[in-house]
Design an enzyme around this catalytic site. Structure first.
Site, mmCIF file in Angstrom:
data_model
loop_
_atom_site.group_PDB
_atom_site.id
_atom_site.type_symbol
_atom_site.label_atom_id
_atom_site.label_comp_id
_atom_site.label_asym_id
_atom_site.label_seq_id
_atom_site.Cartn_x
_atom_site.Cartn_y
_atom_site.Cartn_z
ATOM 1 N N PHE A 157 0.850 -1.186 0.000
ATOM 2 C CA PHE A 157 0.000 0.000 0.000
ATOM 3 C C PHE A 157 0.893 1.246 0.000
ATOM 4 O O PHE A 157 1.876 1.313 0.752
ATOM 5 C CB PHE A 157 -0.916 -0.006 1.225
ATOM 6 C CG PHE A 157 -1.978 1.048 1.154
ATOM 7 C CD1 PHE A 157 -3.107 0.868 0.371
ATOM 8 C CD2 PHE A 157 -1.828 2.241 1.837
ATOM 9 C CE1 PHE A 157 -4.069 1.853 0.276
ATOM 10 C CE2 PHE A 157 -2.789 3.243 1.747
ATOM 11 C CZ PHE A 157 -3.919 3.044 0.972
ATOM 12 N N ASP A 217 2.299 -4.790 8.472
ATOM 13 C CA ASP A 217 1.074 -4.002 8.402
ATOM 14 C C ASP A 217 -0.081 -5.004 8.346
ATOM 15 O O ASP A 217 -0.145 -5.843 7.429
ATOM 16 C CB ASP A 217 1.129 -3.119 7.141
ATOM 17 C CG ASP A 217 -0.120 -2.257 6.977
ATOM 18 O OD1 ASP A 217 -1.181 -2.631 7.495
ATOM 19 O OD2 ASP A 217 -0.025 -1.213 6.296
ATOM 20 N N TYR A 221 -10.619 0.790 10.839
ATOM 21 C CA TYR A 221 -11.869 1.061 10.112
ATOM 22 C C TYR A 221 -12.241 0.010 9.074
ATOM 23 O O TYR A 221 -13.293 0.111 8.457
ATOM 24 C CB TYR A 221 -11.813 2.447 9.448
ATOM 25 C CG TYR A 221 -10.539 2.738 8.683
ATOM 26 C CD1 TYR A 221 -10.317 2.186 7.438
ATOM 27 C CD2 TYR A 221 -9.558 3.571 9.228
ATOM 28 C CE1 TYR A 221 -9.142 2.444 6.754
ATOM 29 C CE2 TYR A 221 -8.378 3.843 8.545
ATOM 30 C CZ TYR A 221 -8.178 3.274 7.307
ATOM 31 O OH TYR A 221 -7.014 3.522 6.631
ATOM 32 N N LYS A 222 -11.381 -0.997 8.856
ATOM 33 C CA LYS A 222 -11.722 -2.019 7.859
ATOM 34 C C LYS A 222 -12.455 -3.169 8.549
ATOM 35 O O LYS A 222 -13.600 -3.030 8.947
ATOM 36 C CB LYS A 222 -10.466 -2.508 7.145
ATOM 37 C CG LYS A 222 -9.719 -1.422 6.380
ATOM 38 C CD LYS A 222 -8.499 -2.021 5.684
ATOM 39 C CE LYS A 222 -7.550 -0.976 5.148
ATOM 40 N NZ LYS A 222 -8.061 -0.262 3.985
ATOM 41 N N ARG A 229 -12.564 -4.855 -6.754
ATOM 42 C CA ARG A 229 -12.140 -5.506 -5.510
ATOM 43 C C ARG A 229 -13.353 -5.762 -4.630
ATOM 44 O O ARG A 229 -14.169 -4.862 -4.421
ATOM 45 C CB ARG A 229 -11.140 -4.582 -4.816
ATOM 46 C CG ARG A 229 -10.255 -5.269 -3.809
ATOM 47 C CD ARG A 229 -9.213 -4.308 -3.269
ATOM 48 N NE ARG A 229 -9.825 -3.177 -2.567
ATOM 49 C CZ ARG A 229 -9.244 -2.524 -1.558
ATOM 50 N NH1 ARG A 229 -8.047 -2.880 -1.156
ATOM 51 N NH2 ARG A 229 -9.844 -1.504 -0.976
#
Ligand SMILES: Cc1ncc(COP(=O)(O)O)c(C=O)c1O
Length: 422
Positions: free
Chosen positions: A126, A196, A221-222, A381
């Site tokens: 990322f 990560d 938040y995921k 995705r």
């Protein structure tokens, strides 16, 4: 070939189906984007009201003690620890993933053997991870080297390596890197690992202590369902936690913040990775989100969630293969379930101008929400969150995608307008 009826049957026999009641989801929506922003826990509404109206409105400053606000970073950290194979008192919630990366990467390059100046990461990591590493490399005279293949990675694990920084589950493909094996190899080369866990925490079972990893960060938040911009978490292996002043040495990471002394003295252990005043309202909704995962404990916890997640994504892949191959739709995530996180990415072979983006917009207009990631190839995705997703929804999502492609709905001009966030 399976029918929708078979998928309904799987829903009826799903031991985790009652967990969906924990969420508020809009009607006529199939939510396949929990890997970007988790759905809203039902309890978040009342909890936010309570924090704002009662604890802030009435309790005012007293709530730091009376409502235990000051304990939120460590209390929620302890809950997250149970999901990622870390111990009590080893995780705190603070700041963003990007900032926590800065803290742990600073520590890792400092603790690496003298004279080693190489940070290694994946080109498809990322971007924020790469950007933070680039900044640190510039400040400290390190080099960031990126690999494209497992062979390149294994060549780079040698006696020049200082730190391997990886996202355990790749955000584009969903490929899982083998934390246990890579950590052992990196340690054998005398170097350190930074992980990560943005696409791992709450998505797959993680065992940081079992893998003997060095540092880890991840977002709230995921898959942790903490709400937009929820704060992130940070873990440091206890053998390193006291060794280094992380560079963002704010007052709440001090050993005695309310002594108000002039000189910084870091708190023992992970508490020094806290910087400033915690965002209480965001922490309150994050705790509701983390609790939705802990509620799965009585059904087998992360192992049971992982099992269902793979059943969902495997069913999706099978349907994509049978229904969508004729439109050039190709699976870009690992077909081997052991190597696949909780998402599936698709590409469109020979895509015409802007097709992939527009297909996702047309799908969203039908109430099937995934996201688009630009790159080579461009990706559709889809995240599979077993807490609130059912099997019939997977069937319906593929059916909608079929309709979008078959009817060339995506060609409509409105589906080609790019928003700031994709
Ligand atoms: C692997 C990974 N790291 C970091 C981030 C974002 O970091 P931050 O929370 O600081 O915006 C994301 C966001 O999608 C991500 O996928």
């Amino acid at each position: 070939m399976k029918t929708r009826h078979d998928f309904e049957h799987m829903d009826a026999h799903d031991p985790l189906r009652s967990l969906k009641k924990q969420f508020v989801l809009p009607p006529a929506t199939i939510y396949l984007d929990g890997n970007s922003l988790g759905a809203m826990p039902f309890d978040a509404v009342e909890r936010s009201r309570q924090v704002v109206e009662d604890e802030w409105g009435v309790g005012l400053i007293r709530s730091w003690n009376d409502a235990h606000w000051i304990e939120l970073p460590t209390r929620i950290g302890d809950k997250i620890a149970t999901l990622i194979g870390a111990g009590k008192g080893e995780v705190v919630v603070a700041d963003s993933t990007s900032l926590n990366l800065y803290k742990v990467l600073s520590a890792a390059i400092r603790l690496a053997p003298q004279g080693r100046k190489l940070i290694v990461s994946e080109r498809e990591n990322f971007p924020t991870d790469l950007y933070m590493a680039q900044s640190l490399a510039r400040q400290h005279g390190f080099t960031l080297q990126l690999f494209d293949s497992p062979e390149e990675l294994s060549d780079l694990i040698n006696n020049e390596l200082a730190v391997l920084m990886l996202t355990q589950v790749n955000y584009r493909s969903g490929l899982i890197h083998d934390m246990q094996t890579l950590t052992a190899q990196v340690h054998a080369a005398g170097a350190l690992t930074v992980w990560d866990l943005c696409h791992s925490a709450g998505a797959i079972p993680v065992d940081l202590l079992g893998a003997n990893a060095d540092f880890a960060v991840g977002c709230g938040y995921k898959y942790l369902n903490g709400g937009p911009g929820a704060p992130a978490f940070v873990w440091v292996n206890p053998r390193h936690a006291d060794k280094f002043w992380q560079p963002l040495s704010g007052w709440l990471g001090h050993e005695a913040p309310f002594a108000f002394t002039t000189d910084y003295q870091p708190a023992p252990g992970i508490r020094r990775y806290i910087c400033g005043t915690p965002p209480v309202i965001s922490l309150a909704t994050l705790e509701c989100g983390v609790d939705t995962l802990l509620a799965a404990e009585k059904f087998g916890g992360m192992v049971a969630l992982r099992h269902k997640s793979l059943e969902l994504s495997s069913a999706f892949i099978d349907l994509v293969d049978t229904r969508l191959a004729e439109f050039g739709v190709r699976v870009q995530s690992p077909r081997d379930p052991a190597l696949r996180g909780s998402q599936v990415s698709l590409s469109i072979e020979g895509e015409r101008d802007g097709e992939t983006y527009a297909v996702m917009q047309a799908l969203i207009a039908r109430g099937v929400i995934g996201d688009y990631r630009a790159g080579a190839p461009n990706l559709l995705r889809f995240g599979f969150t077993p807490l609130y997703l059912g099997f019939a929804e997977v069937w319906d999502a593929v059916e909608h995608l079929y309709q979008v492609l078959q009817g060339e709905e995506w060609k409509q001009g409105r589906f080609h307008k790019q928003g700031a966030v994709t």
